[in-house]
Design a protein around this motif. Structure first.
Motif, PDB file in Angstrom:
ATOM      1  N   ALA B  36       0.831  -1.210   0.000  1.00 21.21           N
ATOM      2  CA  ALA B  36       0.000   0.000   0.000  1.00 21.21           C
ATOM      3  C   ALA B  36       0.861   1.254   0.000  1.00 21.21           C
ATOM      4  N   THR B  37       0.366   2.271  -0.642  1.00 18.33           N
ATOM      5  CA  THR B  37       1.127   3.514  -0.744  1.00 18.33           C
ATOM      6  C   THR B  37       0.184   4.718  -0.738  1.00 18.33           C
ATOM      7  N   PRO B  38       0.660   5.830  -0.176  1.00 21.80           N
ATOM      8  CA  PRO B  38      -0.157   7.052  -0.241  1.00 21.80           C
ATOM      9  C   PRO B  38      -0.015   7.781  -1.579  1.00 21.80           C
ATOM     10  N   LYS B  40      -0.721   8.904  -5.009  1.00 24.43           N
ATOM     11  CA  LYS B  40      -1.916   8.857  -5.871  1.00 24.43           C
ATOM     12  C   LYS B  40      -1.571   8.276  -7.243  1.00 24.43           C
ATOM     13  N   ARG B  42      -0.926   5.271  -8.033  1.00 20.60           N
ATOM     14  CA  ARG B  42      -0.293   3.945  -7.989  1.00 20.60           C
ATOM     15  C   ARG B  42      -1.370   2.890  -7.762  1.00 20.60           C
ATOM     16  N   SER B  44      -1.821   0.245  -5.887  1.00 21.38           N
ATOM     17  CA  SER B  44      -2.326  -0.098  -4.558  1.00 21.38           C
ATOM     18  C   SER B  44      -3.089   1.071  -3.944  1.00 21.38           C
ATOM     19  N   ASN B  45      -2.760   2.298  -4.355  1.00 27.89           N
ATOM     20  CA  ASN B  45      -3.511   3.449  -3.857  1.00 27.89           C
ATOM     21  C   ASN B  45      -4.901   3.496  -4.499  1.00 27.89           C
ATOM     22  N   GLU B  49      -8.567   3.448  -2.673  1.00 24.57           N
ATOM     23  CA  GLU B  49      -9.601   4.405  -3.076  1.00 24.57           C
ATOM     24  C   GLU B  49     -10.889   3.665  -3.483  1.00 24.57           C
ATOM     25  N   PRO B  62      -3.638  -1.544   5.420  1.00 31.47           N
ATOM     26  CA  PRO B  62      -2.518  -1.310   4.497  1.00 31.47           C
ATOM     27  C   PRO B  62      -1.260  -1.979   5.059  1.00 31.47           C
ATOM     28  N   ILE B  70      -1.323   5.327   6.436  1.00 28.27           N
ATOM     29  CA  ILE B  70      -1.651   5.774   5.076  1.00 28.27           C
ATOM     30  C   ILE B  70      -3.077   6.294   5.100  1.00 28.27           C
ATOM     31  N   GLU B  71      -3.236   7.540   4.735  1.00 34.07           N
ATOM     32  CA  GLU B  71      -4.553   8.169   4.668  1.00 34.07           C
ATOM     33  C   GLU B  71      -5.377   7.902   5.928  1.00 34.07           C
ATOM     34  N   CYS B  75      -0.727   1.565   9.154  1.00 27.57           N
ATOM     35  CA  CYS B  75      -0.080   0.743   8.132  1.00 27.57           C
ATOM     36  C   CYS B  75       0.845  -0.251   8.825  1.00 27.57           C
TER      37      CYS B  75
END
Lengths: 241, 476
Positions: B36-38, B40, B42, B44-45, B49, B62, B70-71, B75
């Motif tokens: 997972a990544t923050p 945008k 990508r 996994s993001n 979403e 995540p 993350i968001e 995580c």
């Protein structure tokens, strides 16, 4: 259907390193599956041929037996409607020369003398083992042009009688069997029976990759398998029962 | 690595998962996003979403050692660090890392959705990696790799890594779609969303290292939320198991399938005619017949069928079609297409004919197709539909309003929909035309009527509804 005998025939051929079954052996499998074949015998020479033809009764068909000739009629390996011994001798001499000319390296195992079947509608019934789905049965109209026309129907084997009749109705040429423009209706039940039996045979027999009756001649009453061929699975493909 | 010392645990897990069916994929309580990544955009993001947008009701974890949150969500450095059991872990990390990560977490997760490509489709190295995945499937059930995963309006799970801006998601409905191709599933979803048609479950299983079409069909057969199943096939993994699973499913609900790659060469080295003709597609057709699957010829057929069943239309009880139109030419074109599709657009029986004569103005020719001409009104369409579909004369109606006649109003779709519901039979709308006509298609959709632009696509929908009649089938 005599399962054990069929299995032994296939096993013997496979053990002997054969890739295909000769016509007489394929017909023996048909006989053991209760599918009707013409009276025939295997001969090695002219004298033998004439003697046996007398016993079978003219008209006869003469066919070559060779594992190296796939499509016999393309190689002058079939002669039909032979009416007497003189004609038989003449046709046999011609066949030996023609085959020697067309495929000089072909191994000739002998000749078939067979009772000539009366005319009828020619159909093809074949089975093949598919890698993904296993045994599949095909029905189609008409002899050598079948690969061109592809007027055929397939089902996964085994099939029941209803499925067999449904397959026959699916092909465009079906009216030729059902009676078309004054021609008589042919024995649809008997064809369905052959489809069911052949589909059952391949489903229960290991070692056969393809088996085909072409043509099966359909009369008003009854059918007769006048030619048959079989391809064996390579030994690695044969799964334990 | 944590591998040593975990053998006992994994053996226990192995027994557990093998007896339990992979149904948990369709009702997960917990989902982890590995990698997972923050950032945008990508993959996994986008999945995070998507889960937020669809309103996944369970907990989302995540996983990425690079982040502590993350968001706003905690995580985790690894799957093993999550305290709860993870039902579905989504892997959007490089192929080479994936088998190792699943192996390390095999006691912590029930199922894995492997989004990443770079497996068997990518050559020798990828094949080795995919075999590793397959080896792990005795302890963790796997969807993918090289897939989109699951879009599920029932459990509200969405692992599709395409943004909502680019691809719309269909609403909740009763059609389920399973697909080897991710892009095919995505495109079908987008088209259905645009048509206002809902779905229940969509599964894209890509390379099928573990879960394949048979596993999905086994689940969907007994899934009360699924009314019909559409399948996209490139090749099936286990032919006979597929046929058995599809037959069991088609005994309960319509199963539709498209097989692509029809023109592939017949199996080599065939010596009989049968062997030479028995190409892949012929054998697939034979398998479809055995399984009671409705065969769809191509993409257009697939969408038409999805529209018909996705709108929740009932299967037709027979093949008798009534055509009602105000355009004579389109009526005849529909009748021609019906004949081609083995549907019967037979004339009205005498009693119905006499009754219709009393309904419509005397100068109308009562027949099938029923041509209401330029004098057509909303009421004439509604009355004709009601009268012809009452009783046991017809099984399906195709209503084809041409919007030319001035008396036709925006009330027409609702009137037709009311009569359609009352009849309990499938009613299909065909409205060929340009700007104005197309602007009116939405009115039919809102009323729950499938609407088609061409006679051929409308008839194709009618045909699959007739083919979908559940009947007793030969045992497999």
């Amino acid at each position: 259907m005599d399962n054990e005998k069929i299995k032994n025939i296939v096993k013997d051929a496979s053990d002997a390193g054969k890739k295909t079954l000769s016509e007489p052996v394929a017909k023996e499998i048909l006989r053991l599956s209760s599918i009707s074949v013409p009276i025939f015998c295997v001969v090695q020479d002219m004298e033998d041929a004439v003697k046996n033809a007398e016993e079978i009764g003219y008209p006869v068909v003469l066919k070559i037996i060779s594992p190296d000739i796939v499509h016999k009629s393309d190689m002058h390996g079939v002669s039909v409607g032979i009416k007497n011994s003189g004609e038989l001798e003449e046709k046999m001499s011609f066949m030996i020369l023609a085959v020697a000319d067309e495929s000089p390296t072909a191994c000739i195992e002998g000749f078939i003398i067979e009772k000539m079947a009366p005319n009828g509608v020619e159909v093809i019934v074949g089975v093949v083992k598919d890698e993904q789905f296993g045994p599949v049965v095909m029905f189609g109209l008409g002899g050598a042009a079948v690969e061109l026309m592809k007027d055929v129907a397939f089902r996964l084997a085994p099939v029941d009688k209803n499925e067999a009749v449904e397959m026959m109705r699916e092909v465009k040429g079906y009216p030729l069997l059902a009676g078309f423009r004054g021609s008589s209706a042919k024995d649809i039940e008997a064809v369905a029976d052959v489809i069911v039996k052949l589909a059952g045979m391949i489903s229960e027999t290991d070692g056969i990759k393809e088996f085909e009756i072409n043509p099966l001649i359909v009369h008003e009453h009854g059918v007769v398998a006048v030619d048959a061929r079989a391809v064996l699975e390579s030994p690695g493909q044969i799964k334990a029962a | 690595m944590l591998q040593s010392g975990m053998t006992e645990k994994s053996d226990r897990k192995k027994e557990m998962t093998r007896v339990s069916k992979p149904d948990f994929f369709f009702s997960p309580r917990t989902v982890a996003i590995v990698g997972a990544t923050p950032v945008k955009g990508r993959i996994s993001n986008i999945i995070l979403e998507s889960l937020r947008r669809i309103g996944f009701p369970g907990r989302v974890f995540p996983v990425n050692p690079k982040y502590s949150s993350i968001e706003g969500m905690d995580c985790y450095p690894s799957l093993t660090d999550i305290k709860e059991e993870v039902d579905v872990a989504v892997f959007a990390v490089p192929a080479a890392l994936t088998p190792g990560l699943i192996r390390d977490a095999r006691d912590d997760i029930k199922g894995a959705v492997v989004i990443s490509g770079g497996f068997a489709e990518a050559g020798a190295e990828g094949i080795t990696l995919e075999n590793e995945l397959r080896g792990l499937s005795s302890s963790v059930r796997i969807i993918g790799p090289n897939c989109m995963g699951i879009y599920d309006t029932v459990s509200r799970l969405d692992t599709f890594f395409i943004s909502f801006e680019r691809i719309k998601r269909p609403q909740k409905g009763r059609l389920s779609i399973i697909s080897q191709s991710g892009s095919f599933a995505v495109t079908a979803m987008d088209e259905l969303a645009a048509e206002g048609i809902g779905v229940a479950r969509v599964v894209s299983y890509g390379n099928k290292a573990d879960m394949n079409e048979a596993d999905c069909l086994e689940f969907l057969a007994d899934d009360e939320h699924t009314g019909a199943v559409a399948v996209y096939i490139e090749s099936v993994s286990d032919g006979r198991r597929f046929v058995a699973a599809a037959a069991a499913c088609s005994a309960k609900k319509p199963v539709l399938a498209i097989k692509v790659g029809k023109t592939a060469e017949a199996a080599g080295a065939a010596r009989s005619h049968t062997g030479a003709i028995a190409g892949r597609y012929e054998v697939y057709r034979a398998a479809f017949k055995k399984a009671g699957i409705i065969e769809l010829g191509g993409y257009e057929d697939f969408i038409s069928a999805c529209k018909a069943y996705g709108m929740g239309l009932p299967s037709a009880r027979g093949r008798r079609v009534m055509i009602i139109t105000d355009g004579g030419g389109i009526g005849v074109a529909l009748a021609d297409a019906c004949a081609w599709a083995r549907l019967q657009a037979a004339p009205l029986p005498k009693e119905l004919h006499d009754e219709m004569k009393k309904t419509v103005p005397s100068y109308f020719a009562v027949s099938n197709p029923m041509d209401l001409t330029g004098s057509a009104t909303d009421g004439l369409f509604a009355d004709s539909l009601e009268k012809t579909m009452a009783g046991d004369h017809y099984d399906i109606a195709i209503v084809a309003p041409m919007w030319g006649p001035p008396a036709l109003s925006d009330n027409l779709p609702k009137l037709i929909a009311d009569k359609a519901r009352k009849s309990g039979k499938p009613v299909i709308i065909c409205t060929p035309g340009g700007e104005f006509t197309r602007s009116r298609m939405e009115l039919f959709r809102k009323q729950g009527l499938p609407v088609f632009l061409t006679p051929e696509s409308a008839v194709k929908a009618a045909m699959v509804l007739a083919d979908g009649k559940i009947t007793q089938r030969a045992p497999v």
